[in-house]
Design a protein around this motif. Structure first.
Motif, short mmCIF file in Angstrom:
data_model
loop_
_atom_site.label_atom_id
_atom_site.label_comp_id
_atom_site.label_asym_id
_atom_site.label_seq_id
_atom_site.Cartn_x
_atom_site.Cartn_y
_atom_site.Cartn_z
N LEU A 54 37.23 -11.08 10.20
CA LEU A 54 36.51 -11.33 8.95
C LEU A 54 35.04 -11.66 9.20
O LEU A 54 34.16 -11.13 8.50
CB LEU A 54 37.19 -12.45 8.16
CG LEU A 54 38.55 -12.11 7.56
CD1 LEU A 54 39.18 -13.33 6.92
CD2 LEU A 54 38.42 -10.98 6.55
N LEU A 55 34.76 -12.52 10.16
CA LEU A 55 33.37 -12.86 10.45
C LEU A 55 32.59 -11.66 10.99
O LEU A 55 31.45 -11.41 10.60
CB LEU A 55 33.30 -14.02 11.43
CG LEU A 55 33.64 -15.39 10.86
CD1 LEU A 55 33.75 -16.43 11.97
CD2 LEU A 55 32.61 -15.82 9.83
N THR A 56 33.22 -10.92 11.88
CA THR A 56 32.55 -9.75 12.46
C THR A 56 32.33 -8.67 11.39
O THR A 56 31.24 -8.08 11.32
CB THR A 56 33.37 -9.21 13.64
OG1 THR A 56 33.59 -10.28 14.57
CG2 THR A 56 32.65 -8.08 14.34
N ALA A 57 33.31 -8.43 10.56
CA ALA A 57 33.14 -7.47 9.46
C ALA A 57 32.07 -7.94 8.49
O ALA A 57 31.30 -7.14 7.96
CB ALA A 57 34.47 -7.27 8.73
N VAL B 187 29.38 -9.46 9.19
CA VAL B 187 28.07 -9.11 9.74
C VAL B 187 27.70 -7.67 9.35
O VAL B 187 26.57 -7.40 8.93
CB VAL B 187 28.05 -9.29 11.27
CG1 VAL B 187 26.82 -8.67 11.89
CG2 VAL B 187 28.14 -10.76 11.63
N VAL B 188 28.64 -6.75 9.47
CA VAL B 188 28.38 -5.35 9.13
C VAL B 188 28.07 -5.22 7.65
O VAL B 188 27.13 -4.52 7.25
CB VAL B 188 29.58 -4.46 9.53
CG1 VAL B 188 29.38 -3.03 9.06
CG2 VAL B 188 29.81 -4.52 11.03
N VAL B 189 28.83 -5.90 6.81
CA VAL B 189 28.59 -5.87 5.37
C VAL B 189 27.21 -6.46 5.06
O VAL B 189 26.46 -5.91 4.25
CB VAL B 189 29.71 -6.61 4.60
CG1 VAL B 189 29.36 -6.76 3.14
CG2 VAL B 189 31.03 -5.89 4.77
N LEU B 190 26.87 -7.56 5.69
CA LEU B 190 25.57 -8.19 5.49
C LEU B 190 24.44 -7.22 5.80
O LEU B 190 23.51 -7.04 5.00
CB LEU B 190 25.43 -9.45 6.35
CG LEU B 190 24.05 -10.09 6.37
CD1 LEU B 190 23.76 -10.75 5.02
CD2 LEU B 190 23.94 -11.10 7.49
N VAL B 191 24.52 -6.56 6.94
CA VAL B 191 23.47 -5.62 7.34
C VAL B 191 23.36 -4.48 6.33
O VAL B 191 22.27 -4.12 5.90
CB VAL B 191 23.73 -5.07 8.76
CG1 VAL B 191 22.78 -3.93 9.09
CG2 VAL B 191 23.60 -6.18 9.79
N LYS C 51 20.30 -1.94 1.87
CA LYS C 51 20.22 -1.30 0.54
C LYS C 51 19.01 -1.82 -0.22
O LYS C 51 18.42 -1.11 -1.02
CB LYS C 51 21.48 -1.57 -0.27
CG LYS C 51 22.65 -0.71 0.10
CD LYS C 51 23.71 -0.77 -0.97
CE LYS C 51 24.83 -1.68 -0.55
NZ LYS C 51 25.90 -1.77 -1.55
N ARG C 52 18.65 -3.06 0.02
CA ARG C 52 17.57 -3.69 -0.74
C ARG C 52 16.20 -3.52 -0.09
O ARG C 52 15.20 -3.47 -0.77
CB ARG C 52 17.88 -5.17 -0.94
CG ARG C 52 19.01 -5.37 -1.94
CD ARG C 52 19.69 -6.73 -1.80
NE ARG C 52 20.77 -6.94 -2.74
CZ ARG C 52 21.96 -6.38 -2.68
NH1 ARG C 52 22.23 -5.52 -1.74
NH2 ARG C 52 22.89 -6.66 -3.57
N LEU D 40 18.83 -7.05 15.24
CA LEU D 40 19.23 -8.31 15.86
C LEU D 40 20.56 -8.10 16.58
O LEU D 40 21.44 -7.40 16.07
CB LEU D 40 19.39 -9.41 14.80
CG LEU D 40 18.14 -9.83 14.07
CD1 LEU D 40 18.49 -10.78 12.92
CD2 LEU D 40 17.16 -10.51 15.01
N PRO D 41 20.72 -8.68 17.72
CA PRO D 41 21.97 -8.47 18.46
C PRO D 41 23.12 -9.32 17.92
O PRO D 41 23.75 -10.09 18.64
CB PRO D 41 21.58 -8.87 19.89
CG PRO D 41 20.52 -9.89 19.70
CD PRO D 41 19.76 -9.47 18.47
N LEU D 42 23.40 -9.17 16.62
CA LEU D 42 24.40 -10.02 15.98
C LEU D 42 25.79 -9.82 16.55
O LEU D 42 26.53 -10.79 16.76
CB LEU D 42 24.40 -9.78 14.47
CG LEU D 42 23.09 -10.12 13.75
CD1 LEU D 42 23.15 -9.68 12.29
CD2 LEU D 42 22.81 -11.61 13.84
#
Length: 116
Positions: free
Chosen positions: A9-12, A14-18, A23-24, A35-37
């Motif tokens: 969930l946390l790793t996914a 990050v992808v959703v956040l990026v 988009k914005r 960033l090397p998230l």
């Protein structure tokens, strides 16, 4: 099992956040993506799971060397996209990355750094 679900969930997230930031704002999205998230999360997961320090350090070391041959892809993608479309551009960029990685690994081998 709940730990693995938390990691997913946390790793996914990050992808959703990026993707949402991208988009914005192209610039901010690119910055956040650069960033090397994922690497930071991986280092955290390895540490929390009590992996040896050598293993954690090796992960950071090899990540550094693996990032370099991916950089040409980021230059090729915007050049190819309007000419050959998204999927062919993506495929071409995979080919570029694999080729660059092979050449880079061959060069580094002469300096005692073995990526393969």
């Amino acid at each position: 099992m709940s730990w693995v679900i938390t990691k997913y969930l946390l790793t996914a997230g990050v992808v959703v956040l990026v993707s949402e930031v991208a988009k914005r704002s192209d610039k901010l999205g690119g910055f956040v993506a650069a960033l090397p998230l994922v690497t930071i999360l991986t280092l955290i997961w390895l540490f929390v799971e009590q992996q040896p320090h050598e293993k954690i350090a090796n992960h950071a070391w090899y990540t550094f060397w693996y990032v370099i041959p991916t950089l040409p892809m980021f230059l090729a993608f915007p050049l190819l996209l309007p000419r050959i479309g998204f999927w062919l551009t993506l495929l071409a960029c995979v080919g570029i990355t694999v080729t660059c990685f092979g050449a880079f690994a061959a060069v580094l081998k002469h300096f005692g750094i073995h990526l393969l």
